[in-house]
Design a protein around this motif. Structure first.
Motif, PDB file in Angstrom:
ATOM      1  N   ARG A  41      24.651 -27.453  -2.328  1.00  0.00           N
ATOM      2  CA  ARG A  41      24.819 -28.925  -1.712  1.00  0.00           C
ATOM      3  C   ARG A  41      25.359 -29.851  -2.585  1.00  0.00           C
ATOM      4  O   ARG A  41      25.483 -31.224  -2.309  1.00  0.00           O
ATOM      5  CB  ARG A  41      23.423 -29.437  -1.399  1.00  0.00           C
ATOM      6  N   SER A  42      26.075 -29.229  -3.616  1.00  0.00           N
ATOM      7  CA  SER A  42      26.908 -30.116  -4.513  1.00  0.00           C
ATOM      8  C   SER A  42      28.232 -30.494  -3.625  1.00  0.00           C
ATOM      9  O   SER A  42      28.503 -30.181  -2.720  1.00  0.00           O
ATOM     10  CB  SER A  42      27.485 -29.139  -5.682  1.00  0.00           C
ATOM     11  N   SER A  43      28.988 -31.369  -4.242  1.00  0.00           N
ATOM     12  CA  SER A  43      30.237 -31.807  -3.671  1.00  0.00           C
ATOM     13  C   SER A  43      31.367 -30.690  -3.561  1.00  0.00           C
ATOM     14  O   SER A  43      32.012 -30.591  -2.612  1.00  0.00           O
ATOM     15  CB  SER A  43      30.949 -32.881  -4.472  1.00  0.00           C
ATOM     16  N   LEU A  44      31.002 -29.818  -4.686  1.00  0.00           N
ATOM     17  CA  LEU A  44      32.167 -28.584  -4.610  1.00  0.00           C
ATOM     18  C   LEU A  44      31.535 -27.538  -3.226  1.00  0.00           C
ATOM     19  O   LEU A  44      32.493 -27.055  -2.769  1.00  0.00           O
ATOM     20  CB  LEU A  44      31.884 -27.730  -5.794  1.00  0.00           C
ATOM     21  N   GLY A  45      30.478 -27.534  -3.270  1.00  0.00           N
ATOM     22  CA  GLY A  45      29.783 -26.643  -1.866  1.00  0.00           C
ATOM     23  C   GLY A  45      30.285 -27.643  -0.725  1.00  0.00           C
ATOM     24  O   GLY A  45      30.896 -26.505  -0.032  1.00  0.00           O
ATOM     25  N   LEU A 152      36.946 -40.478  -4.392  1.00  0.00           N
ATOM     26  CA  LEU A 152      35.885 -40.976  -3.579  1.00  0.00           C
ATOM     27  C   LEU A 152      34.525 -40.850  -4.173  1.00  0.00           C
ATOM     28  O   LEU A 152      34.696 -39.516  -4.745  1.00  0.00           O
ATOM     29  CB  LEU A 152      36.114 -40.814  -2.047  1.00  0.00           C
ATOM     30  N   ALA A 153      33.601 -41.562  -3.772  1.00  0.00           N
ATOM     31  CA  ALA A 153      32.398 -41.034  -4.262  1.00  0.00           C
ATOM     32  C   ALA A 153      31.445 -41.054  -3.390  1.00  0.00           C
ATOM     33  O   ALA A 153      31.558 -41.277  -2.129  1.00  0.00           O
ATOM     34  CB  ALA A 153      31.922 -42.235  -5.307  1.00  0.00           C
ATOM     35  N   CYS A 154      30.152 -40.070  -3.512  1.00  0.00           N
ATOM     36  CA  CYS A 154      28.879 -40.117  -2.788  1.00  0.00           C
ATOM     37  C   CYS A 154      28.478 -41.526  -2.542  1.00  0.00           C
ATOM     38  O   CYS A 154      28.758 -42.419  -3.032  1.00  0.00           O
ATOM     39  CB  CYS A 154      27.973 -39.276  -3.215  1.00  0.00           C
ATOM     40  N   LYS A 155      27.714 -41.848  -1.283  1.00  0.00           N
ATOM     41  CA  LYS A 155      27.290 -42.953  -1.137  1.00  0.00           C
ATOM     42  C   LYS A 155      25.827 -43.295  -1.271  1.00  0.00           C
ATOM     43  O   LYS A 155      25.248 -44.574  -1.078  1.00  0.00           O
ATOM     44  CB  LYS A 155      27.508 -43.269   0.405  1.00  0.00           C
ATOM     45  N   ASP A 156      24.961 -42.171  -1.473  1.00  0.00           N
ATOM     46  CA  ASP A 156      23.618 -42.379  -1.349  1.00  0.00           C
ATOM     47  C   ASP A 156      23.008 -42.326  -2.830  1.00  0.00           C
ATOM     48  O   ASP A 156      23.301 -41.403  -3.556  1.00  0.00           O
ATOM     49  CB  ASP A 156      22.971 -41.448  -0.487  1.00  0.00           C
ATOM     50  N   ASN A 157      22.142 -43.243  -3.090  1.00  0.00           N
ATOM     51  CA  ASN A 157      21.037 -42.946  -4.197  1.00  0.00           C
ATOM     52  C   ASN A 157      19.642 -42.910  -3.807  1.00  0.00           C
ATOM     53  O   ASN A 157      19.459 -43.976  -3.446  1.00  0.00           O
ATOM     54  CB  ASN A 157      21.531 -43.827  -5.494  1.00  0.00           C
ATOM     55  N   HIS A 159      21.048 -39.072  -4.577  1.00  0.00           N
ATOM     56  CA  HIS A 159      22.163 -38.322  -4.164  1.00  0.00           C
ATOM     57  C   HIS A 159      21.726 -37.329  -3.096  1.00  0.00           C
ATOM     58  O   HIS A 159      21.634 -36.055  -3.397  1.00  0.00           O
ATOM     59  CB  HIS A 159      23.049 -37.748  -5.398  1.00  0.00           C
ATOM     60  N   THR A 160      21.755 -37.522  -1.706  1.00  0.00           N
ATOM     61  CA  THR A 160      21.423 -36.628  -0.752  1.00  0.00           C
ATOM     62  C   THR A 160      22.833 -36.167   0.144  1.00  0.00           C
ATOM     63  O   THR A 160      22.797 -35.567   0.791  1.00  0.00           O
ATOM     64  CB  THR A 160      20.576 -37.240   0.537  1.00  0.00           C
ATOM     65  N   ASP A 161      23.858 -36.797  -0.477  1.00  0.00           N
ATOM     66  CA  ASP A 161      25.150 -36.640   0.174  1.00  0.00           C
ATOM     67  C   ASP A 161      26.408 -36.079  -0.644  1.00  0.00           C
ATOM     68  O   ASP A 161      27.555 -36.478  -0.359  1.00  0.00           O
ATOM     69  CB  ASP A 161      25.510 -38.017   1.071  1.00  0.00           C
ATOM     70  N   TYR A 162      26.137 -35.538  -1.751  1.00  0.00           N
ATOM     71  CA  TYR A 162      26.989 -34.955  -2.381  1.00  0.00           C
ATOM     72  C   TYR A 162      27.983 -34.085  -1.791  1.00  0.00           C
ATOM     73  O   TYR A 162      29.114 -33.940  -1.723  1.00  0.00           O
ATOM     74  CB  TYR A 162      26.433 -34.049  -3.656  1.00  0.00           C
ATOM     75  N   ASP A 163      27.501 -33.136  -0.693  1.00  0.00           N
ATOM     76  CA  ASP A 163      28.006 -32.209  -0.149  1.00  0.00           C
ATOM     77  C   ASP A 163      29.120 -32.980   1.132  1.00  0.00           C
ATOM     78  O   ASP A 163      30.002 -32.286   1.078  1.00  0.00           O
ATOM     79  CB  ASP A 163      27.139 -31.096   0.671  1.00  0.00           C
ATOM     80  N   VAL A 380      17.197 -21.833 -10.655  1.00  0.00           N
ATOM     81  CA  VAL A 380      18.365 -22.415  -9.624  1.00  0.00           C
ATOM     82  C   VAL A 380      17.695 -23.489  -8.759  1.00  0.00           C
ATOM     83  O   VAL A 380      16.581 -23.389  -8.121  1.00  0.00           O
ATOM     84  CB  VAL A 380      18.830 -21.317  -8.634  1.00  0.00           C
ATOM     85  N   HIS A 381      18.453 -24.476  -8.552  1.00  0.00           N
ATOM     86  CA  HIS A 381      17.898 -25.601  -7.836  1.00  0.00           C
ATOM     87  C   HIS A 381      17.504 -25.203  -6.488  1.00  0.00           C
ATOM     88  O   HIS A 381      18.202 -24.564  -5.732  1.00  0.00           O
ATOM     89  CB  HIS A 381      18.949 -26.846  -8.095  1.00  0.00           C
ATOM     90  N   ASP A 382      16.224 -25.746  -5.990  1.00  0.00           N
ATOM     91  CA  ASP A 382      15.822 -25.556  -4.557  1.00  0.00           C
ATOM     92  C   ASP A 382      15.872 -26.757  -3.872  1.00  0.00           C
ATOM     93  O   ASP A 382      16.311 -26.710  -2.699  1.00  0.00           O
ATOM     94  CB  ASP A 382      14.266 -25.269  -4.604  1.00  0.00           C
ATOM     95  N   GLY A 383      15.971 -28.040  -4.499  1.00  0.00           N
ATOM     96  CA  GLY A 383      15.965 -29.501  -3.694  1.00  0.00           C
ATOM     97  C   GLY A 383      17.077 -29.607  -3.308  1.00  0.00           C
ATOM     98  O   GLY A 383      18.151 -29.119  -3.458  1.00  0.00           O
ATOM     99  N   PRO A 384      17.089 -30.736  -2.525  1.00  0.00           N
ATOM    100  CA  PRO A 384      18.499 -31.067  -1.977  1.00  0.00           C
ATOM    101  C   PRO A 384      19.587 -31.743  -2.952  1.00  0.00           C
ATOM    102  O   PRO A 384      20.894 -31.396  -2.577  1.00  0.00           O
ATOM    103  CB  PRO A 384      17.905 -32.526  -1.122  1.00  0.00           C
TER     104      PRO A 384
END
Length: 501
Positions: A41-45, A152-157, A159-163, A380-384
């Motif tokens: 759920r990274s921006s790269l993903g 451009l950047a993500c909008k939420d803190n 950060h639930t919206d990297y992806d 490995v990260h489990d969370g959002p």
């Protein structure tokens, strides 16, 4: 269409005694990068999934992800930068996508990401579109905006919206490659710093983002508006709040959008007052059963996710000395404690002062410790936040004294995710409280486990005016008394022109 992708993710702390080296980064390349991105759920993903849906051939470079911390070693940055640039040179792609944090610093560079983009531009040429997605706590520079077509950047803190940010950047990149859009960016910077009320769903930022969404809905030519609240711990020239708007060839709509939002943010500048919960209050509530267990505490002053070292001892000392009935888990960065635990082994006992070895003004906590576990720190990260991204804590030791369990780590780590604890053999459900070195992102990962409370602890990550010895980032409000800024946007012209009718 052939798109080259890479990620270089690190948020800097100019005031840290530590340097960020290769051991701090989780690095993947080639097919391993694509496999990781498929479930990330990274921006790269998000970008890679969008590019696949759009029928693009993805040319993977490298992904290097580190927790926030001190400046990146110059030599390491040069190696990573050279590898990415060499990959672009060899691939000769139709477009380039970069997942960057936006607030990296190195031992000698205030704007390494701007330098990376410029180096890619030099080998890619002026006609190859470059898109960049950022964390909204980025230090956005003119060099970034001049070198890339789309930033451009993500909008939420939290950060639930990297992806989502990565998906949007990649989609616009493809449209730019197809010459369906001619992106033009307006940007405005405000000399303002704040370290509280930074969640985007409440407080002053909620109203600002509501207006951002209204402006986007009312102006179809606008492709994106990003509001970047520069992290407090970088001491860089013009480390300002930055608002950007990308329009399809219409500089006037982008200009008016950022100037309106900048005026609004400046009017709100005194509304970012701390409202964190006193530590004693929440511990009393847990002990009295007024909140469910386990309760998760965000250690505001010692947030590794803001760049602190994670060696703070305030919470562990308070629990051990005054709340013996509470079972607690606290992470602390202390490589010496890990070595001591390794020497005596699981089941062994040693006496030591833990914590406080990496930061100024932190008092170590002395106790006799029993060793309950040893580990390599990999998880490995489990969370959002950063889901499916590999990470490391360095070698670890789970040590105990009385009611207190400490997860001692060799490196500052991502403890906003339950996987950091579970991977080292800690049963979170057996605790009354768990401490995360995070102030925001732990809420979205630990929320299903228990209530999350940010506690008002001292430390470099709990910003107050006068706390940090800024030299380059001056003048800035509220550190300095300054006049109202000029609300005049800068325009960064498109590199490619639309040929669509």
């Amino acid at each position: 269409m052939r798109i080259f992708v890479s990620s270089l993710f690190h948020e800097g702390n100019s005031f840290s005694r530590l340097r960020t080296g290769a051991d701090n980064f989780a690095i993947t390349r080639g097919e391993d990068l694509l496999e990781k991105a498929a479930g990330s759920r990274s921006s790269l993903g998000g970008a890679c999934r969008a590019l696949q849906r759009l029928g693009c051939q993805i040319l993977p470079g490298l992904s290097a992800v580190s927790p926030p911390g001190g400046p990146v070693e110059d030599g390491l940055f040069a190696q990573l930068c050279d590898e990415i640039v060499a990959g672009v040179r060899a691939a000769r792609p139709d477009g380039v996508y970069l997942d960057l944090h936006g607030a990296m610093i190195t031992e000698s560079l205030d704007d390494p990401e701007g330098a990376l983009i410029a180096a890619i531009r030099e080998v890619a040429g002026p006609e190859t579109p470059i898109a960049v997605s950022l964390d909204l706590h980025a230090y956005v520079t003119p060099a970034m905006l001049a070198g890339a077509d789309l930033v451009l950047a993500c909008k939420d803190n939290p950060h639930t919206d990297y992806d989502i940010a990565g998906e949007r950047a990649a989609t616009l990149l493809v449209e730019a490659c197809q010459r369906r859009i001619a992106p033009v960016t307006a940007a405005i910077w405000l000399p303002l710093i704040f370290g509280a009320q930074m969640e985007t769903a409440r407080g002053p930022l909620a109203s600002l983002h509501a207006r951002r969404r209204e402006i986007l809905a009312a102006h179809p030519s606008l492709l994106d508006i990003s509001i970047c609240n520069c992290t407090t711990l970088v001491d860089v020239p013009a480390g300002d709040q930055c608002i950007t708007a990308i329009a399809d060839g219409d500089a006037s709509s982008a200009r008016s959008a950022v100037e309106e939002l900048a005026r609004m943010l400046w009017q709100l500048r005194d509304d970012f007052a701390p409202d964190f919960t006193p530590l004693g209050t929440v511990l009393a509530d847990i002990a009295a059963g007024r909140v469910p267990k386990p309760t998760i505490l965000g250690d505001q002053g010692d947030r590794v996710l803001a760049g602190a070292a994670g060696d703070g001892t305030v919470i562990m000392a308070e629990i051990a000395r005054h709340w013996p009935g509470l079972k607690a888990v606290v992470p602390v960065t202390d490589p010496a404690a890990v070595l001591a635990a390794q020497r005596v082994g699981i089941g062994g006992v040693f006496e030591a002062a833990v914590g406080g070895g990496l930061s100024k003004g932190v008092t170590p906590f002395h106790a006799e410790w029993s060793v309950a576990g040893l580990g390599d720190g990999h998880f490995v990260h489990d969370g959002p936040y950063l889901q499916n991204e590999p990470a490391t804590l360095g070698d670890t030791a789970v040590i105990r004294t009385g009611n207190l369990t400490v997860l001692a780590t060799s490196l500052p780590g991502f403890t906003q995710d339950p996987a950091a604890f579970r991977s080292q053999g800690i049963d979170l459900g057996a605790q009354d409280l768990v401490v995360a070195k995070s102030g925001y992102h732990f809420k979205i990962s630990f929320g299903p486990i228990g209530p999350c409370v940010v506690v008002d602890t001292p430390g470099i990550a709990n910003y107050r005016p006068g706390l940090l010895p800024f030299t380059k980032r001056r003048p800035v409000y509220p550190e300095d008394r300054i006049p109202d800024p000029r609300f005049a946007a800068e325009i960064f012209a498109p590199r490619r022109r639309s040929t669509a009718a």
